[in-house]
Scaffold this active site. Structure first.
Site, PDB file in Angstrom:
ATOM      1  N   TYR A   1     -12.446  69.798  57.681  1.00  0.00           N
ATOM      2  CA  TYR A   1     -11.589  69.427  58.809  1.00  0.00           C
ATOM      3  C   TYR A   1     -11.686  67.931  59.074  1.00  0.00           C
ATOM      4  O   TYR A   1     -12.770  67.406  59.290  1.00  0.00           O
ATOM      5  CB  TYR A   1     -11.983  70.203  60.077  1.00  0.00           C
ATOM      6  CG  TYR A   1     -11.102  69.839  61.249  1.00  0.00           C
ATOM      7  CD1 TYR A   1      -9.783  70.263  61.291  1.00  0.00           C
ATOM      8  CD2 TYR A   1     -11.574  69.031  62.277  1.00  0.00           C
ATOM      9  CE1 TYR A   1      -8.943  69.902  62.326  1.00  0.00           C
ATOM     10  CE2 TYR A   1     -10.742  68.672  63.326  1.00  0.00           C
ATOM     11  CZ  TYR A   1      -9.438  69.103  63.346  1.00  0.00           C
ATOM     12  OH  TYR A   1      -8.610  68.736  64.380  1.00  0.00           O
TER      13      TYR A   1
ATOM     14  N   ASP B   4      -2.591  59.058  61.535  1.00  0.00           N
ATOM     15  CA  ASP B   4      -3.507  58.766  62.634  1.00  0.00           C
ATOM     16  C   ASP B   4      -4.500  57.765  62.068  1.00  0.00           C
ATOM     17  O   ASP B   4      -5.260  58.078  61.159  1.00  0.00           O
ATOM     18  CB  ASP B   4      -4.199  60.076  63.043  1.00  0.00           C
ATOM     19  CG  ASP B   4      -5.258  59.883  64.115  1.00  0.00           C
ATOM     20  OD1 ASP B   4      -5.660  58.733  64.365  1.00  0.00           O
ATOM     21  OD2 ASP B   4      -5.686  60.900  64.683  1.00  0.00           O
TER      22      ASP B   4
ATOM     23  N   LYS C 147      -5.866  67.373  62.636  1.00  0.00           N
ATOM     24  CA  LYS C 147      -4.760  68.299  62.394  1.00  0.00           C
ATOM     25  C   LYS C 147      -3.674  67.624  61.557  1.00  0.00           C
ATOM     26  O   LYS C 147      -3.673  66.422  61.387  1.00  0.00           O
ATOM     27  CB  LYS C 147      -4.178  68.759  63.737  1.00  0.00           C
ATOM     28  CG  LYS C 147      -4.504  70.200  64.121  1.00  0.00           C
ATOM     29  CD  LYS C 147      -4.147  71.186  63.040  1.00  0.00           C
ATOM     30  CE  LYS C 147      -4.621  72.582  63.218  1.00  0.00           C
ATOM     31  NZ  LYS C 147      -5.074  73.281  62.058  1.00  0.00           N
TER      32      LYS C 147
END
Ligand code: 13P
Ligand code: 13P
Ligand code: MG
Ligand code: MG
Length: 366
Positions: free
Chosen positions: A230, A11, A233
């Site tokens: 984080y 990403d 994902k």
């Protein structure tokens, strides 16, 4: 000559939040690969699933080849520059290290690679998922490779009568790759006992016990193990060879009709059903639902056919409606209980600070 199939995905920036990459970004990625990869690889395909850009490459350099990984890394850097120029959200999101160091594994991008001796006809499937993690493939792979309810070939085809070996990785172990090999059918209950825990145990690869050949390989990256927090994902990719000694294409697709509940919906923190979608689909409701795409190819002397979009068929429209209903059902439960992931999966986010503060406000009565 052996052919290596590599999927490397990242990403690197997206329009309007975590929805999809821009056309300019995709064109920059394709152009760079076409020019810079000319002497390094035989063929390539670029696609996206949600906000993740996946490169499918065929080459003769073997698995983990530095030249190929460097090409993919440089390609993502070029795409990131376009993302920055266009003000895309999360430009360079999955590029977690400043400079390339030999292999993109452990640097953020997800990798699934296999080196094969091409069969005279070599059909395979290229899966890419968004808003979920590698454990999302556990149940479908278990069912496709061990269960005659989905794989009729286990009953009908002598080419699969010995079953398959599962290599399963403990992705919570961060010192190295901790794996176990288990055989279907005799170790079925042990395989199930591990694969029920999608966040800890992940199918890394599957081999045929009839001919010893690799059947499937999954990216096993856990981004929070690299970044310590984080960052997004671990949106996983997977390669599966089909037909002959392997399941038929339809047998691999069959379990995706379940729309099983996986981790990764909204902020990587919620549970949602996995929706099979068409090529180059985007993301919407509650930054989801978790999606998976599947493109079928054949490869010959390293050259791909055009892709056949496996989930672009009226049957899957009916499944998508069912999965949308399941997504609405679980969303009606908001943050409560099973709708949200356990604390261990959230602990890399801001909730740790909140819990620390609240902890000081508790009082013990009496
Ligand atoms: P064909 O006879 O069309 O090759 O199909 C065999 C098969 O694998 C069907 O699942
Ligand atoms: P991605 O991992 O696909 O970037 O999604 C991040 C997210 O938190 C969406 O809500
Ligand atoms: Mg994103
Ligand atoms: Mg994503």
């Amino acid at each position: 000559m052996k052919t290596t199939l590599s999927i490397i995905k990242a990403d690197i920036g997206s329009i309007g939040g975590h929805i999809k990459p821009s056309q300019n970004l995709l064109e920059a990625v394709e152009n760079f690969l076409r020019i810079e990869g000319k002497n390094l690889m035989n063929n390539f395909y670029v696609g996206h699933t949600g906000d993740d850009v996946a490169l499918l490459l065929s080459h003769n350099e073997g698995v983990g080849a530095e030249k190929i990984h460097k090409l993919a890394w440089d390609t993502f850097i070029v795409g990131t520059e376009v993302a920055k120029k266009q003000g895309l959200y999360g430009a360079g999101q999955d590029l977690l290290k400043d400079s390339f160091s030999g292999n993109v594994k452990g640097m953020g991008p997800a990798v699934a690679e296999m080196e094969i001796e091409e069969r005279p006809n070599e059909p395979f499937l290229f899966f890419a998922a968004d808003k979920t993690d590698p454990g999302a493939y556990n149940l479908p792979l278990y069912l496709s490779f061990t269960d005659p309810m989905h794989n009729a070939g286990l009953i009908l085809s002598p080419a699969m009568n010995k079953g398959f070996t599962f290599t399963i990785m403990d992705v919570s172990y961060t010192e190295g790759d901790r794996t176990i090999e288990l055989n279907a059918p005799e170790d079925l209950y042990d395989i199930a006992a591990l694969l029920r825990d999608n966040q800890r145990f992940v199918v890394e690869s599957i081999h045929s016990r009839n001919n010893g050949e690799i059947a499937a390989v999954v990216s096993t990256t856990r981004l929070h193990n690299i970044a310590g927090k984080y960052t997004g994902k671990d949106d996983p990719v997977m390669l599966v060879r089909v037909q002959g000694a392997f399941p038929a294409t339809g047998e691999v697709l069959s379990p995706f009709s379940i729309g099983h509940l996986v981790a990764g919906f909204m902020r990587g923190s919620h549970t949602g059903p996995l929706m099979p979608v068409k090529r180059n689909s985007s993301i919407s409701f509650f930054d989801g639902p978790p999606v998976v795409s599947c493109l079928a190819f054949c490869v010959h002397n390293g050259t791909f056919t055009e892709p056949a979009d496996a989930f672009d068929h009226p049957y899957w429209d009916h499944i998508r409606e069912k999965v949308a209903r399941k997504a609405t059902d679980i969303r009606e439960q908001g943050f409560s209980g099973a709708a949200m992931l356990p604390y261990s999966e959230l602990e890399y986010g801001g909730i740790v600070e909140k819990m620390k503060k609240l902890d000081t406000q508790f009082r013990v009565k009496g």
